[in-house]
Write a protein that holds these residues in place. Structure first.
Motif, PDB file in Angstrom:
ATOM      1  N   GLN A   1       0.940  -1.153  -0.058  1.00  0.00           N
ATOM      2  CA  GLN A   1       0.047   0.087   0.024  1.00  0.00           C
ATOM      3  C   GLN A   1       0.999   1.323   0.343  1.00  0.00           C
ATOM      4  O   GLN A   1       0.592   2.241  -0.900  1.00  0.00           O
TER       5      GLN A   1
ATOM      6  N   ILE B   1       2.233   1.682  -3.432  1.00  0.00           N
ATOM      7  CA  ILE B   1       1.106   2.499  -4.344  1.00  0.00           C
ATOM      8  C   ILE B   1       0.971   3.721  -3.851  1.00  0.00           C
ATOM      9  O   ILE B   1       0.969   4.717  -4.898  1.00  0.00           O
TER      10      ILE B   1
ATOM     11  N   THR C   1      -4.032   6.558 -12.598  1.00  0.00           N
ATOM     12  CA  THR C   1      -2.669   6.091 -12.484  1.00  0.00           C
ATOM     13  C   THR C   1      -2.577   4.520 -11.915  1.00  0.00           C
ATOM     14  O   THR C   1      -3.308   4.345 -10.854  1.00  0.00           O
TER      15      THR C   1
ATOM     16  N   VAL D   1      -0.665   1.161 -10.593  1.00  0.00           N
ATOM     17  CA  VAL D   1       0.639   0.539 -10.156  1.00  0.00           C
ATOM     18  C   VAL D   1       0.401  -0.970 -10.079  1.00  0.00           C
ATOM     19  O   VAL D   1      -0.534  -1.405  -8.959  1.00  0.00           O
TER      20      VAL D   1
ATOM     21  N   ILE E   1       2.649  -4.518  -8.899  1.00  0.00           N
ATOM     22  CA  ILE E   1       3.753  -4.744  -8.121  1.00  0.00           C
ATOM     23  C   ILE E   1       3.866  -6.325  -8.317  1.00  0.00           C
ATOM     24  O   ILE E   1       2.991  -7.191  -8.284  1.00  0.00           O
TER      25      ILE E   1
ATOM     26  N   ASP F   1      -4.016  -7.300  -3.986  1.00  0.00           N
ATOM     27  CA  ASP F   1      -3.174  -6.697  -3.108  1.00  0.00           C
ATOM     28  C   ASP F   1      -1.989  -5.808  -3.855  1.00  0.00           C
ATOM     29  O   ASP F   1      -1.509  -4.743  -3.535  1.00  0.00           O
ATOM     30  N   ASN F   2      -1.563  -6.333  -4.923  1.00  0.00           N
ATOM     31  CA  ASN F   2      -0.446  -5.752  -5.861  1.00  0.00           C
ATOM     32  C   ASN F   2      -0.935  -4.857  -6.984  1.00  0.00           C
ATOM     33  O   ASN F   2      -0.033  -4.473  -7.751  1.00  0.00           O
ATOM     34  N   TRP F   3      -2.318  -4.519  -7.148  1.00  0.00           N
ATOM     35  CA  TRP F   3      -2.498  -3.777  -8.132  1.00  0.00           C
ATOM     36  C   TRP F   3      -3.308  -2.460  -7.546  1.00  0.00           C
ATOM     37  O   TRP F   3      -4.161  -2.669  -6.757  1.00  0.00           O
ATOM     38  N   GLY F   4      -2.662  -1.236  -7.651  1.00  0.00           N
ATOM     39  CA  GLY F   4      -3.202  -0.160  -7.183  1.00  0.00           C
ATOM     40  C   GLY F   4      -3.818   0.920  -8.183  1.00  0.00           C
ATOM     41  O   GLY F   4      -3.276   0.994  -9.485  1.00  0.00           O
ATOM     42  N   ILE F   5      -4.920   1.654  -7.973  1.00  0.00           N
ATOM     43  CA  ILE F   5      -5.385   2.690  -8.732  1.00  0.00           C
ATOM     44  C   ILE F   5      -6.020   3.639  -7.804  1.00  0.00           C
ATOM     45  O   ILE F   5      -6.697   3.352  -7.073  1.00  0.00           O
TER      46      ILE F   5
ATOM     47  N   GLU G   1      -4.959   3.521  -4.071  1.00  0.00           N
ATOM     48  CA  GLU G   1      -5.505   2.275  -3.373  1.00  0.00           C
ATOM     49  C   GLU G   1      -5.355   0.965  -4.036  1.00  0.00           C
ATOM     50  O   GLU G   1      -5.416   0.810  -5.167  1.00  0.00           O
ATOM     51  N   GLN G   2      -5.152  -0.171  -3.261  1.00  0.00           N
ATOM     52  CA  GLN G   2      -5.158  -1.512  -3.554  1.00  0.00           C
ATOM     53  C   GLN G   2      -6.659  -1.811  -4.041  1.00  0.00           C
ATOM     54  O   GLN G   2      -7.583  -1.407  -3.388  1.00  0.00           O
ATOM     55  N   VAL G   3      -6.622  -2.716  -5.098  1.00  0.00           N
ATOM     56  CA  VAL G   3      -7.961  -3.004  -5.573  1.00  0.00           C
ATOM     57  C   VAL G   3      -8.654  -3.980  -4.765  1.00  0.00           C
ATOM     58  O   VAL G   3      -9.908  -3.700  -4.390  1.00  0.00           O
TER      59      VAL G   3
ATOM     60  N   ARG H   1     -12.630  -3.261  -3.732  1.00  0.00           N
ATOM     61  CA  ARG H   1     -13.428  -4.456  -3.756  1.00  0.00           C
ATOM     62  C   ARG H   1     -14.344  -4.223  -2.587  1.00  0.00           C
ATOM     63  O   ARG H   1     -15.478  -4.379  -2.652  1.00  0.00           O
TER      64      ARG H   1
END
Lengths: 70, 70, 70, 70, 70, 70
Positions: free
Chosen positions: B19, B22, B40, B42, B44, D50-54, D57-59, D63
């Protein structure tokens, strides 16, 4: 400062094979481009057979067809 | 509309750390380039230590050598 | 040993802005994950506006629409 | 010779959906650019939420918020 | 079916050097993993020195410092 | 939130073709995975023929051979 990313299908690649890929590509950067191995990165991605497509088909299907032909 | 891909070794990175990565990279896009955080991305990637090489060696080996020196 | 790839649209990004992106993301790796900056790579890709799509449209078109609204 | 990499969140994507993505993107290369499907690669990466942010924030968080609104 | 992406700094890499990188990495896939060269892709990205950072700095700056030391 | 990266050889791809690739892949994400097009990114990389290898050879060489056969 090269960065090399190798994507291969996830089919029981051994630690020794991964080590050989890392050594070989790093050596190539040294031999061909005179790069410093200390700042040469190699990252290997092993991709599930369902997630790799070629010629419209998943590798999973290609492997089954090939096995069926034997 | 930036897309940032962060590749790190898979070594117990926590959800809080992800977090923070991100938030930090997104904020950087806003501060430096005036980008819209809503578009945007991100992503990982956590890479197995066997699959990352530097200086001809797998990180797995580097970590063992370092531990052996202590 | 992190590797960070930043993809942004090619819109007159200055050397100073690139330097700020490199410093900021590297510092984040140090602060959040305790990584060594000497082996932290940052690669910035500047993408032509015709080659980036979002919401079905090229950024080239989005920029024109936005300009037309002013 | 196109290479297409599709990154999506890891949310129970079925084999049939992956096959549809592979067929659809390959067909697009044939129809739009007259490419040879035999040398068209499609690689799908499924990314942990947990590894994707937009938008900072983490997805995973997005969700949860969405579920909480229902 | 391997896909190899090589990222290097854009510093007068010759066609012969690129050809050597392509041949060498392809041969490595054949030798180590028994892959078919006909479906082995190698893509080389040459990155502007301003756009590559290591140790908080642009390669442009690192090259200047190194030249200044001579 | 998909991110799609399309790598193709740099051979006079038109703006209309790029637009067709963006629309087609975005529509596929909507149709197959019910994704939101507003947060679907498509990035097209056009790669110099010298920098793309297949079957040990640069595409530059393959194109010459093919032309020579006609």
């Amino acid at each position: 400062m090269p960065y090399i990313n190798i994507k291969i299908t996830d089919e029981n690649v051994t630690t020794e094979q991964k080590q050989a890929l890392i050594q070989g590509t790093t050596q190539l950067m040294v031999d061909v481009l005179n790069k410093d191995p200390a700042t040469t990165f190699v990252v290997i991605d092993e991709v599930n057979l369902d997630n790799w497509g070629i010629g419209y088909e998943q590798v999973t299907q290609l492997r089954k067809k090939k096995a069926g032909n034997n």
